[in-house]
Design an enzyme around this catalytic site. Structure first.
Site, PDB file in Angstrom:
ATOM      1  N   HIS A 211       0.820  -1.220   0.000  1.00 18.41           N
ATOM      2  CA  HIS A 211       0.000   0.000   0.000  1.00 18.41           C
ATOM      3  C   HIS A 211       0.850   1.265   0.000  1.00 18.41           C
ATOM      4  O   HIS A 211       0.327   2.365  -0.128  1.00 18.41           O
ATOM      5  CB  HIS A 211      -0.944   0.004   1.206  1.00 18.41           C
ATOM      6  CG  HIS A 211      -0.250   0.153   2.529  1.00 18.41           C
ATOM      7  ND1 HIS A 211       0.066  -0.924   3.333  1.00 18.41           N
ATOM      8  CD2 HIS A 211       0.195   1.248   3.195  1.00 18.41           C
ATOM      9  CE1 HIS A 211       0.654  -0.499   4.428  1.00 18.41           C
ATOM     10  NE2 HIS A 211       0.752   0.823   4.364  1.00 18.41           N
ATOM     11  N   ASP A 241      -0.238  -7.470   0.575  1.00 23.70           N
ATOM     12  CA  ASP A 241       0.283  -6.143   0.914  1.00 23.70           C
ATOM     13  C   ASP A 241       1.814  -6.159   0.901  1.00 23.70           C
ATOM     14  O   ASP A 241       2.465  -6.127   1.932  1.00 23.70           O
ATOM     15  CB  ASP A 241      -0.233  -5.694   2.280  1.00 23.70           C
ATOM     16  CG  ASP A 241      -0.043  -4.196   2.516  1.00 23.70           C
ATOM     17  OD1 ASP A 241       0.514  -3.527   1.613  1.00 23.70           O
ATOM     18  OD2 ASP A 241      -0.446  -3.699   3.578  1.00 23.70           O
ATOM     19  N   GLY A 323       3.353   5.956   9.856  1.00 23.13           N
ATOM     20  CA  GLY A 323       4.778   6.166   9.714  1.00 23.13           C
ATOM     21  C   GLY A 323       5.548   4.866   9.870  1.00 23.13           C
ATOM     22  O   GLY A 323       6.729   4.789   9.583  1.00 23.13           O
ATOM     23  N   SER A 325       4.533   1.841   8.402  1.00 22.89           N
ATOM     24  CA  SER A 325       4.221   0.889   7.332  1.00 22.89           C
ATOM     25  C   SER A 325       5.464   0.347   6.654  1.00 22.89           C
ATOM     26  O   SER A 325       6.404   1.077   6.374  1.00 22.89           O
ATOM     27  CB  SER A 325       3.358   1.555   6.257  1.00 22.89           C
ATOM     28  OG  SER A 325       2.004   1.406   6.563  1.00 22.89           O
ATOM     29  N   SER A 340       1.700  -3.957   7.859  1.00 22.00           N
ATOM     30  CA  SER A 340       0.616  -3.627   6.939  1.00 22.00           C
ATOM     31  C   SER A 340      -0.255  -2.519   7.513  1.00 22.00           C
ATOM     32  O   SER A 340      -0.303  -1.420   6.986  1.00 22.00           O
ATOM     33  CB  SER A 340      -0.236  -4.876   6.645  1.00 22.00           C
ATOM     34  OG  SER A 340      -1.366  -4.538   5.866  1.00 22.00           O
TER      35      SER A 340
END
Length: 466
Positions: A211, A241, A323, A325, A340
Site C-alpha cells: 500500500h 500487501d 509512519g 508501514s 501492513s
C-alpha cells in the site's frame, strides 16, 4: 602550619587518585559486561529461535497428522511447549504422547474455517477484520468506529447464525494502513518504510508494504527529493500487501544489508526468514514509534481497509502508528513480515497486522540479500530503520521472553575517531580515561613527595656542614 597544609594536600591528592582508580576500574568492568559484542547474539538467542521453530514445527506436524477435522490449530505456550487444540480424547492422547500439551475444544478447524468463509462471502464492510483465535477456539470479528449501526447489526446476526463460533468486538480506533515507516522513504504518495533488502540474483531491491505505492512510484531517502533510492517495480495491494523497490543509479543495500537498526547506533542482525507462530513474542521496528514488542495472536487474518481487503496476514498485539508501514517484523534474528496496518497507537495499544515475508518473497521471486536458499532460513537481510529503542531484551528459551536477535553497533560512514570512541559513554573509553588520569595523579603525588623529601634532606645536610 605550612607543613601541615602540604601534608593535607598530599593526602587529598592520594585519596582522590585511589578513588579515581577504583571508579575507573568499575566503569570499565561495567561497560565490558553490558556492551554487546559485534555480531554476537544475546545469550541464548539461537537457542530461543530454534526452540520456537522446533515447537511450532512439532505442533504443525501433529495438526497435519490428526487432520483439521480433529484439531483446531496450534500455538506456543508460555513455557515454550507446543499446544494443540483437539476435539476428542483420542486426539488428546496422541498429542500428549508426542510431548505436546493438548487442549480439548468444541469447534474443529474445519468449522472455524467455514465461519470465516461465510464472513468472506457476505457483503464487504469497510472497517472490519477477523481472524481465528486458536486459544479461545473462535473467530474474532472486529469492527471499528466507521462501521454503521446497520452493518454492525447485520454482522451480529450472521455471527449468531454460525452457532457460537464467532465473537464480535468493537475497536475504539479505525483500521488503517500505516503509511510512512522504518527507514524513512518518501514519494509523491507519502512516507513509508524500508522493510528488507532482497535480491533476485541479479539486482538489489527493498521489500516493503504494497500500500506504500503503486508500480512506477519513485522513492527518495529525503523529504526534499535530493537523494533517489529507487522505483517500485512490483506491487500487490489489496489482496496482499507487499511491493518491491529496485535500487536506482547502481545503488545497493550497502554494508549492513542484513541489519535492522533499532536506535542508539545499534542494530539487530537478521540470520534468515521464518514463519510466525501464535503465542510467539515478536518485535517490530519503525521510524515513528521505534522498536516495539508484543505477541502473535492470530494467523491468516483478513482486514477490510478502506482501500480494499487484504487476507493471509499475521495478527499481533504489537502497537504501531502512521509512519511505521513496511517496517520489519522479526524475532530471535529471524525475519517474519512487514507492517501492513491496524488500529490503535503506542499509548493506548491496539492490533497490528503484518504481511508474511515468505509469502511475499515467494510471489516476487526474491530472497533475502546474501541468501542462496531461496527463502529458507538463511543468513540475510533487512532494511535499516533509525528509530528509538524501547523494547527490553529479556531471558530466552520461552517465546514470551525472546530476544530481537544479535545486537551490534551499526552505521554507515567512516569509523569513529579515537577521541570519539574514548568519550562514548557506551564503551570502556570513559573508564579508561578516568583510570589513566587517576594513575597519573597518583604517580605525580608520589614524585612530588619524593622531590620534597630530597630537598629537605639537602637543606638539612647543608646546614649540618655549615
Amino acid at each position: 602550619m605550612r607543613h601541615v597544609r602540604r601534608r593535607i594536600v598530599r593526602r587529598g591528592i592520594r585519596l582522590s587518585a585511589v578513588g579515581g582508580i577504583l571508579l575507573g576500574g568499575l566503569m570499565v568492568t561495567q561497560a565490558m559486561a553490558t556492551e554487546p559484542a559485534g555480531g554476537t547474539p544475546a545469550p541464548g538467542a539461537h537457542a530461543a529461535a530454534s526452540s520456537v521453530e522446533s515447537a511450532a514445527a512439532r505442533g504443525a506436524g501433529l495438526v497435519s497428522r490428526l487432520g483439521t477435522g480433529r484439531t483446531a490449530g496450534t500455538w506456543i505456550g508460555a513455557d515454550g511447549r507446543p499446544v494443540v487444540a483437539v476435539t476428542d480424547a483420542g486426539a488428546a492422547g496422541t498429542v500428549r504422547e508426542a510431548g505436546a500439551r493438548a487442549e480439548v475444544v468444541r469447534h474443529s478447524m474445519d468449522e472455524l474455517r467455514s465461519a470465516t468463509k461465510s464472513l468472506r462471502t457476505a457483503p464487504r464492510v469497510t472497517g472490519t477484520a477477523w481472524s481465528v483465535d486458536y486459544t479461545r477456539n473462535e473467530v474474532v470479528v472486529r469492527a471499528d468506529p466507521t462501521v454503521s449501526a446497520g452493518d454492525w447489526s447485520r454482522l451480529t446476526r450472521l455471527a449468531d447464525s454460525l452457532g457460537g463460533r464467532v465473537r464480535m468486538e468493537r475497536t475504539k480506533t479505525e483500521f488503517t494502513t500505516r503509511l510512512n515507516g522504518a527507514q524513512p522513504m518518501f514519494s509523491t504518495g507519502g512516507r513509508c518504510s524500508a522493510g528488507y533488502n532482497v535480491t533476485d540474483g541479479q539486482g538489489s531491491f527493498i521489500l516493503t508494504a504494497g500500500h506504500c505505492g503503486p508500480k512506477g512510484a519513485v522513492w527518495f531517502a529525503d523529504q526534499g527529493g535530493a537523494t533517489e533510492l529507487g522505483q517500485t517495480v512490483s506491487s500487490r495491494f489489496p489482496g496482499n500487501d507487499f511491493s518491491l523497490i529496485r535500487y536506482g543509479n547502481g545503488q545497493s543495500a550497502g554494508a549492513d544489508t542484513n541489519v535492522i537498526a533499532i536506535g542508539g547506533g545499534k542494530g539487530v542482525r537478521i540470520a534468515g526468514a521464518g514463519d510466525a507462530a501464535v503465542g510467539q513474542r515478536v518485535f517490530r521496528s519503525g521510524s515513528t514509534s521505534g522498536l516495539r514488542d508484543g505477541k502473535v495472536t492470530g494467523l491468516d487474518a483478513t482486514v477490510n481497509y478502506p482501500e480494499g481487503t487484504v487476507t493471509g496476514l499475521i495478527e499481533t498485539d504489537v502497537c504501531a502508528e502512521p509512519g511505521d508501514s513496511g517496517g520489519p517484523l522479526f524475532s530471535d534474528g529471524l525475519a517474519l513480515g512487514v507492517t501492513s496496518g491496524g488500529s490503535g497507537d503506542c499509548e493506548s495499544g491496539g492490533t497490528t497486522f503484518f504481511q508474511p515475508l515468505r509469502t511475499a518473497m515467494s510471489a516476487l521471486g526474491v530472497r533475502l540479500a546474501g541468501d542462496g536458499s531461496g527463502g529458507k532460513p538463511s543468513s540475510a537481510t533487512a532494511g535499516a530503520p533509525e528509530p528509538s529503542a524501547s523494547a527490553s531484551q529479556g531471558a530466552v528459551i520461552a517465546p514470551g521472553s525472546a530476544n530481537p536477535g544479535a545486537v551490534e553497533q551499526v552505521g554507515a560512514g567512516a569509523a569513529p575517531s579515537l577521541a570519539a570512541r574514548l568519550t562514548d559513554p557506551g564503551t570502556v573509553g570513559p573508564g579508561l580515561l578516568v583510570l589513566a588520569a587517576s594513575l597519573v595523579a597518583w604517580v605525580a603525588a608520589r614524585y612530588i613527595r619524593s622531590e620534597r623529601d630530597r630537598e629537605a634532606y639537602r637543606r638539612q645536610y647543608a646546614r649540618s656542614w655549615s
